[in-house]
Design an enzyme around this catalytic site. Sequence first.
Site, short mmCIF file in Angstrom:
data_model
loop_
_atom_site.label_atom_id
_atom_site.label_comp_id
_atom_site.label_asym_id
_atom_site.label_seq_id
_atom_site.Cartn_x
_atom_site.Cartn_y
_atom_site.Cartn_z
N ALA A 68 0.78 -1.18 -0.08
CA ALA A 68 0.14 0.07 -0.01
C ALA A 68 0.83 1.41 -0.22
O ALA A 68 0.92 1.99 -0.89
CB ALA A 68 -1.08 0.01 1.10
N CYS A 99 -6.35 -6.30 1.51
CA CYS A 99 -7.58 -6.08 2.20
C CYS A 99 -8.93 -7.20 1.73
O CYS A 99 -9.83 -7.30 2.24
CB CYS A 99 -8.39 -4.57 2.19
SG CYS A 99 -7.13 -3.32 2.65
N THR A 149 11.54 10.85 8.91
CA THR A 149 11.90 10.52 10.26
C THR A 149 13.03 11.15 10.98
O THR A 149 13.09 12.17 10.45
CB THR A 149 12.56 8.69 10.02
OG1 THR A 149 13.94 9.13 9.31
CG2 THR A 149 11.48 7.84 9.15
N GLY A 175 -4.52 -8.68 15.91
CA GLY A 175 -3.89 -7.58 15.58
C GLY A 175 -2.30 -7.57 15.07
O GLY A 175 -1.97 -8.65 14.89
N ARG A 184 -1.95 -12.32 6.60
CA ARG A 184 -1.23 -11.04 6.37
C ARG A 184 -1.06 -10.82 4.78
O ARG A 184 -1.12 -9.70 4.19
CB ARG A 184 -0.23 -11.02 7.09
CG ARG A 184 0.69 -9.55 6.95
CD ARG A 184 -0.22 -8.49 8.02
NE ARG A 184 0.10 -6.92 7.64
CZ ARG A 184 -0.62 -6.12 7.90
NH1 ARG A 184 -1.50 -6.13 8.32
NH2 ARG A 184 -0.18 -4.76 7.40
P1 FAD Z 1 1.82 -3.46 3.82
O1 FAD Z 1 0.62 -3.10 2.67
O2 FAD Z 1 1.56 -4.37 4.76
O3 FAD Z 1 2.87 -3.41 2.84
C1 FAD Z 1 4.30 -3.83 3.62
C2 FAD Z 1 5.17 -4.53 2.72
O4 FAD Z 1 6.54 -4.24 3.14
C3 FAD Z 1 4.85 -6.11 2.93
O5 FAD Z 1 4.54 -6.80 1.57
C4 FAD Z 1 6.06 -6.94 3.47
O6 FAD Z 1 6.33 -7.94 2.80
C5 FAD Z 1 7.09 -5.77 3.17
N1 FAD Z 1 8.36 -5.79 3.76
C6 FAD Z 1 8.33 -5.77 5.28
N2 FAD Z 1 9.50 -5.81 5.67
C7 FAD Z 1 10.50 -5.59 4.53
C8 FAD Z 1 11.85 -5.61 4.28
N3 FAD Z 1 12.68 -5.76 5.40
N4 FAD Z 1 12.50 -5.84 3.03
C9 FAD Z 1 11.42 -5.83 1.93
N5 FAD Z 1 10.18 -5.92 2.17
C10 FAD Z 1 9.53 -5.72 3.34
N6 FAD Z 1 -7.28 -1.66 5.77
C11 FAD Z 1 -8.39 -0.88 5.34
O7 FAD Z 1 -8.29 0.11 5.65
N7 FAD Z 1 -9.31 -1.73 5.23
C12 FAD Z 1 -9.57 -2.96 5.02
O8 FAD Z 1 -10.55 -3.43 4.81
C13 FAD Z 1 -8.40 -3.64 5.48
N8 FAD Z 1 -8.36 -5.17 5.48
C14 FAD Z 1 -7.17 -5.75 5.69
C15 FAD Z 1 -7.18 -7.10 5.57
C16 FAD Z 1 -6.16 -7.93 5.81
C17 FAD Z 1 -6.26 -9.40 5.88
C18 FAD Z 1 -5.12 -7.25 6.18
C19 FAD Z 1 -3.81 -8.05 6.31
C20 FAD Z 1 -4.94 -5.72 6.28
C21 FAD Z 1 -6.14 -4.92 6.12
N9 FAD Z 1 -5.98 -3.69 5.98
C22 FAD Z 1 -7.25 -3.15 5.89
C23 FAD Z 1 -4.97 -2.97 6.47
C24 FAD Z 1 -4.14 -2.46 5.25
O9 FAD Z 1 -4.11 -3.29 4.28
C25 FAD Z 1 -2.86 -1.85 5.74
O10 FAD Z 1 -3.19 -0.79 6.75
C26 FAD Z 1 -1.97 -1.26 4.69
O11 FAD Z 1 -1.75 -2.49 3.76
C27 FAD Z 1 -0.79 -1.07 5.15
O12 FAD Z 1 0.04 -0.57 4.30
P2 FAD Z 1 1.66 -0.50 4.43
O13 FAD Z 1 2.29 -0.05 2.94
O14 FAD Z 1 2.07 0.01 5.50
O15 FAD Z 1 1.97 -2.19 4.48
#
Ligand code: FAD
Length: 828
Positions: A12, A44, A275, A246, A135
Amino acid sequence: MAMKIIIVGGVAGGASAAARLRRLDEKAEIVVFEKGRHVSYANCGLPYYAGGVIENRDALLIMTPEKLKALLNLDIRTRSEVTAIDRRARTVTVRELPDGREYTERYDKLVLAPGAKPFLPPVPGMNLKKVFTLRTLDDADRLKETVVRSGGKTAAVIGAGFIGVETAESLTHAGVKTALIEKLPQILPPLDPEMACGLQTQLRDKGVSLYLGAGLAEIRETETGLALRLDNGVELAADFAVCALGVRPETELAKQAGLEIGAAGGIKTDRQMRTSDPDIYAVGDAVETPLAPLGATGIIPLAGPANRQGRIAAENIMGAGSVCPATLGTAILKVFNLTAAMAGHNEKHLAHNGIPYLKSYAHGLSHSGYYPGAFPLVIKLLFSPDGGKLLGAQAVGMEGADKRLDVIAAVMQAGGTIYDLLDAQMCYAPPYGSAKDPVNIAAMTAENILAGLVNPVYPTDLDRLAADKNFFLLDVRTPEEYLTGSLPGATNIALSVLRGRLPELPRGKTIVTLCSRGKMSYFAARLLMQEGFRTLNLNGGYSLYKQIKSEQEAQAAGSQPRQNPAPDATSSPAGCPKNAARIEINACGLQCPGPIMKLSAALNNAAAGSELLVSASDPGFKMDVAAWCSSTGNTLINVTEENRVIRACIKKGTGEIPASTDALNQPAPAAGSKNRTIVVFSGDLDRALAAFIIANGAAALGGKVTMFFTFWGLNILRRETAGPAAKGFLDRLFGLLMPRGANRLALSNMHFLGLGTALMKHVMKTKNVTPLPELIKQAQRQGVKIVACTMAMDIMGIRREELIAGVETAGVASYLADAQYASTNLFI
Ligand code: FAD
């Protein structure tokens, strides 16, 4: 030289940042490292894919590395984990997961978007193969494999937050019998407990077993699957389990690089997503953000903020100076037929932190009730006592909760007040809304409280007030509504007759007005306040109180898994056979008591034994119709639910249901009414004598007198001659065992095998006291209304033909309608 930007995490926040960067700088070198196999996919949607609601796996893969390369010229490296950051050298270390090869890569700017990891509690068994988390797409694949191919038929979902509830629903959809376990006494902690009650009932109705207030203590592997033990000692078995307790922010890399971590445990950033190192930005689930509207910081793992922060980080890398708004935590969830939406702070949080607040509940419809397909919804507003600033909002309903919460959240985000919602100009045409939209109504309710036009109490206060003799509970619902269940100790005077009955209200007590949804009782409270009474109004209404009580009862019963979906959730196809004579009533779009009023009116015109099929969209009708039928002597054959419409099949009882609504239209009795009602329950001679002597006396004084005979009291009204022959064995037996008519009754005391009763009759004769049969005739001559209870007749097998002439038969509604206009009501 072109700027080189490295992004850690390609879903995301990371993907949003990458895409925005490219659109701002065609020449920049943008490298995205993602340790998983997929980038920019719809995480999601994972719960819905695992349970088969979303059938097409590819639909979740919104983008592929190839597409991102072609469209945006992004260098996407999947299965590549960033393991270290060297801030001085401005490099990251990357490990290629397929072969473990490591290399370093230089950056000018670094964006951390590593998301969050599922929280696994330190209890034995969490690492078992049949315990899943959800996840990534790989997680969902494994879960789906278990559900579909290995035929897992029972599941335990641990944790009733958003993902846990979605997963429980989705597994149920796939035919898996699912138990949902939650340590707190409610599901969905961002909601307040009373707003979660209806959702919990919905889960149970749809076959999910809820274990609330009990944490997981242990999981063991058994021959057939898993055994789960909860910390209250309850054990349950499941083929597999999903842990949805969570998430925790992924902060390892940041910590190891010496970046500052905030008080809530997320990476600390400024409002530009920078940061503590100006060349490193962080976004999404890994960071902590200021919370709106009050400003503390916290972690809100939601997709909207993650995407927005990714875009803002990209803009600021390119020097734009964009500022990230504080996060409201605006969220929404489908729970089978219901939707729950929320934004801002909940009441628990405000109370816990000592923040002053006021609250209000308002019930409304998704669109105009007269246009097909309207469903009720309830909105809770939390606002400051000083100026009405919006602090939080929650909405639950079958339809329209999303739209209302979006509007409220937008106003809240702008720092708005309930007055802004009052002025909100919502789009309206009958299929979409109402001229006074539920958002406006919620604001009006809040405004009335804030302005001191009404003093609110809430459903959670009601039991306490009912037990306190300083309060007088006044139920201003109609008799029909009252028959759907009431609060013990409450006095029912419908709002429409209240003005004429003010002398009956105690001036020394505080009058607590209550009705179904809090609107009629508000009208009553305003009336009483202007008449000089001290009042409190039940905001949220009896309907919300009922939901809370029904949930408390379900939890007290141990929240055992239901063997089947709730009895009313699945239809019994034979329950209400379609026949030419069946009367169909469409009460969709009406809120309680609308459906009951329509049913009552239709029953009045129907012949005894007729079948009626009522369709209603108010979920409360399910409970109401059952209570109403049992109070009125009608038979509820079944209740089914299809496409969110409740259908109740009812068979009219043998008696007539009087139009108690007609009674409502009569003028209210003058103060000090001479009308009397007497319920005659006893079949004892002395009590029957007393009842008729009082009735005759009251009739002689000029009042209208109704005597309602039920159970043993019915024997007084029986003819002496044998009744019809065509009765079942039990009914005949009952008939033989009970005294037949006024001459056969015995004394309640000193009967002495008939001797005492004979003596009493002799003494009455010598002292010229009128015998009971004559007292009955006298009463009839004076116009006393003698009513036999149809429900009791049905139970005791007494037919109408067995009763003396001049007796009416009717249900409790008839008696209650008369009681409403009586100043004295006796139970003998
Ligand atoms: P993510 O989208 O989780 O992406 C992080 C990525 O970083 C991952 O793919 C991971 O593999 C990668 N990563 C981590 N560490 C490293 C590293 N060291 N090197 C390389 N890659 C790395 N939110 C809503 O608002 N509505 C919903 O309906 C909803 N439903 C959800 C359902 C599920 C099953 C899940 C799991 C989450 C849901 N969410 C929902 C939450 C939403 O998906 C997250 O808030 C959002 O994806 C967060 O975005 P992000 O980029 O921070 O992390």
